[in-house]
Design an enzyme around this catalytic site. Structure first.
Site, PDB file in Angstrom:
ATOM      1  N   LYS A  91      -7.065  -5.145  -2.844  1.00 35.57           N
ATOM      2  CA  LYS A  91      -7.804  -5.628  -1.664  1.00 35.57           C
ATOM      3  C   LYS A  91      -8.718  -4.543  -1.105  1.00 35.57           C
ATOM      4  O   LYS A  91      -8.535  -3.363  -1.403  1.00 35.57           O
ATOM      5  CB  LYS A  91      -6.807  -6.093  -0.604  1.00 35.57           C
ATOM      6  CG  LYS A  91      -5.931  -4.934  -0.182  1.00 35.57           C
ATOM      7  CD  LYS A  91      -4.840  -5.355   0.723  1.00 35.57           C
ATOM      8  CE  LYS A  91      -4.046  -4.168   1.178  1.00 35.57           C
ATOM      9  NZ  LYS A  91      -4.841  -3.087   1.786  1.00 35.57           N
ATOM     10  N   HIS A  94     -10.653   0.659  -2.732  1.00 35.15           N
ATOM     11  CA  HIS A  94     -12.019   0.651  -2.208  1.00 35.15           C
ATOM     12  C   HIS A  94     -13.049   1.208  -3.183  1.00 35.15           C
ATOM     13  O   HIS A  94     -12.766   2.163  -3.912  1.00 35.15           O
ATOM     14  CB  HIS A  94     -12.075   1.485  -0.921  1.00 35.15           C
ATOM     15  CG  HIS A  94     -11.207   0.966   0.188  1.00 35.15           C
ATOM     16  ND1 HIS A  94     -11.330  -0.311   0.694  1.00 35.15           N
ATOM     17  CD2 HIS A  94     -10.204   1.559   0.904  1.00 35.15           C
ATOM     18  CE1 HIS A  94     -10.434  -0.473   1.664  1.00 35.15           C
ATOM     19  NE2 HIS A  94      -9.734   0.635   1.809  1.00 35.15           N
ATOM     20  N   HIS A 115     -10.535   6.960   1.462  1.00 35.83           N
ATOM     21  CA  HIS A 115      -9.158   6.876   0.927  1.00 35.83           C
ATOM     22  C   HIS A 115      -9.101   5.767  -0.128  1.00 35.83           C
ATOM     23  O   HIS A 115      -9.911   4.849  -0.130  1.00 35.83           O
ATOM     24  CB  HIS A 115      -8.150   6.571   2.055  1.00 35.83           C
ATOM     25  CG  HIS A 115      -8.427   5.257   2.719  1.00 35.83           C
ATOM     26  ND1 HIS A 115      -9.354   5.114   3.731  1.00 35.83           N
ATOM     27  CD2 HIS A 115      -7.946   4.004   2.488  1.00 35.83           C
ATOM     28  CE1 HIS A 115      -9.423   3.856   4.101  1.00 35.83           C
ATOM     29  NE2 HIS A 115      -8.586   3.149   3.356  1.00 35.83           N
ATOM     30  N   ASP A 130       0.781  -1.255   0.000  1.00 39.17           N
ATOM     31  CA  ASP A 130       0.000   0.000   0.000  1.00 39.17           C
ATOM     32  C   ASP A 130       0.810   1.301   0.000  1.00 39.17           C
ATOM     33  O   ASP A 130       0.491   2.234   0.754  1.00 39.17           O
ATOM     34  CB  ASP A 130      -0.966   0.013   1.199  1.00 39.17           C
ATOM     35  CG  ASP A 130      -1.942  -1.159   1.198  1.00 39.17           C
ATOM     36  OD1 ASP A 130      -1.788  -2.053   0.353  1.00 39.17           O
ATOM     37  OD2 ASP A 130      -2.841  -1.178   2.050  1.00 39.17           O
ATOM     38  N   CYS A 136      -2.192  -2.772   7.561  1.00 38.30           N
ATOM     39  CA  CYS A 136      -2.067  -3.695   6.430  1.00 38.30           C
ATOM     40  C   CYS A 136      -0.759  -4.475   6.434  1.00 38.30           C
ATOM     41  O   CYS A 136      -0.734  -5.625   6.001  1.00 38.30           O
ATOM     42  CB  CYS A 136      -2.305  -2.949   5.126  1.00 38.30           C
ATOM     43  SG  CYS A 136      -4.039  -2.443   5.008  1.00 38.30           S
ATOM     44  N   ASP A 143      -4.631  -0.857  -1.593  1.00 33.33           N
ATOM     45  CA  ASP A 143      -5.929  -0.670  -0.995  1.00 33.33           C
ATOM     46  C   ASP A 143      -6.794  -0.123  -2.139  1.00 33.33           C
ATOM     47  O   ASP A 143      -6.369   0.821  -2.829  1.00 33.33           O
ATOM     48  CB  ASP A 143      -5.765   0.367   0.130  1.00 33.33           C
ATOM     49  CG  ASP A 143      -6.615   0.084   1.348  1.00 33.33           C
ATOM     50  OD1 ASP A 143      -6.891  -1.101   1.630  1.00 33.33           O
ATOM     51  OD2 ASP A 143      -6.997   1.054   2.028  1.00 33.33           O
TER      52      ASP A 143
END
Ligand code: VGL
Ligand code: ZN
Length: 182
Positions: free
Chosen positions: A86, A48, A61, A8, A127, A46
């Site tokens: 993820k 989302h 974020h 990340d 993470c 990351d």
């Protein structure tokens, strides 16, 4: 075989980002300098959706396909062979790279005969922690590069507690200058 997992290192976790990790960008030159020592280099992001339960706990974020979710510009990302995404669904936090939904990290590493997984990136207390613990659980020898990770430290002591938990579970902490050359 050994592999480098870069967790990340994205704009939103670096200065100016919506969930900036203190000194997050300082991991970047260390990670860049290590890449020559690995033939297997992979990263997680990351990633989302706009609407996610995750945002009840965190500022918004790393939205999919936005600048905030892109790698920090100074990261040598052309050396990264695969990016595991993820936290991609509305229901999951996706703290661990092993929860990636676009590929299976465990099978990927096993296919490349990786035994030693070197972990670096952001954030030590979320993470990096979740990915390192999952890797250990799956039987990899896990080494965290201590000068190539930084934590969010929502509560004072979180980073220290995360490190203690990892060490307790048999995860090794090493300095970048101790990473073998090949
Ligand atoms: C992370 C908090 C929320 C991380 C991701 O990459 O460590 N932390 N989402
Ligand atoms: Zn997140």
């Amino acid at each position: 075989m050994k592999a480098l997992l870069i967790v990340d290192v994205q704009n939103d976790f670096c200065p100016g980002g919506t969930l900036a990790v203190p000194d997050g960008e300082k991991v970047v030159p260390v990670i860049n300098s290590l890449m020559d020592r690995f033939s297997v280099i992979i990263a997680s992001k990351d990633w989302h959706p706009k609407s996610s339960k995750h945002f009840l706990k965190w500022p918004v974020h790393c939205l999919q396909d936005t600048y905030g979710a892109a790698f920090y510009p100074q990261l040598d990302d052309e050396k990264i062979q695969f990016v595991f995404l993820k936290g991609t669904e509305g229901e999951d936090d996706g703290y661990s790279a092993f929860e990636a939904t676009n590929n299976d990290l465990e099978s990927f590493l096993k296919a490349k005969q990786v035994d030693d997984l070197y972990v670096c990136g952001l954030a030590t207390d979320y993470c990096v922690l979740a990915s390192a613990l999952d890797a250990k659980k799956k039987g990899f020898h896990v080494l965290v590069i201590e000068d190539a990770v930084r934590g969010v430290e929502v509560t004072k002591g979180d980073v220290e507690r995360a490190k203690e938990e990892m060490k307790h579970k048999g995860i090794v902490f090493i300095h970048s200058n101790e990473v073998p050359l090949e």
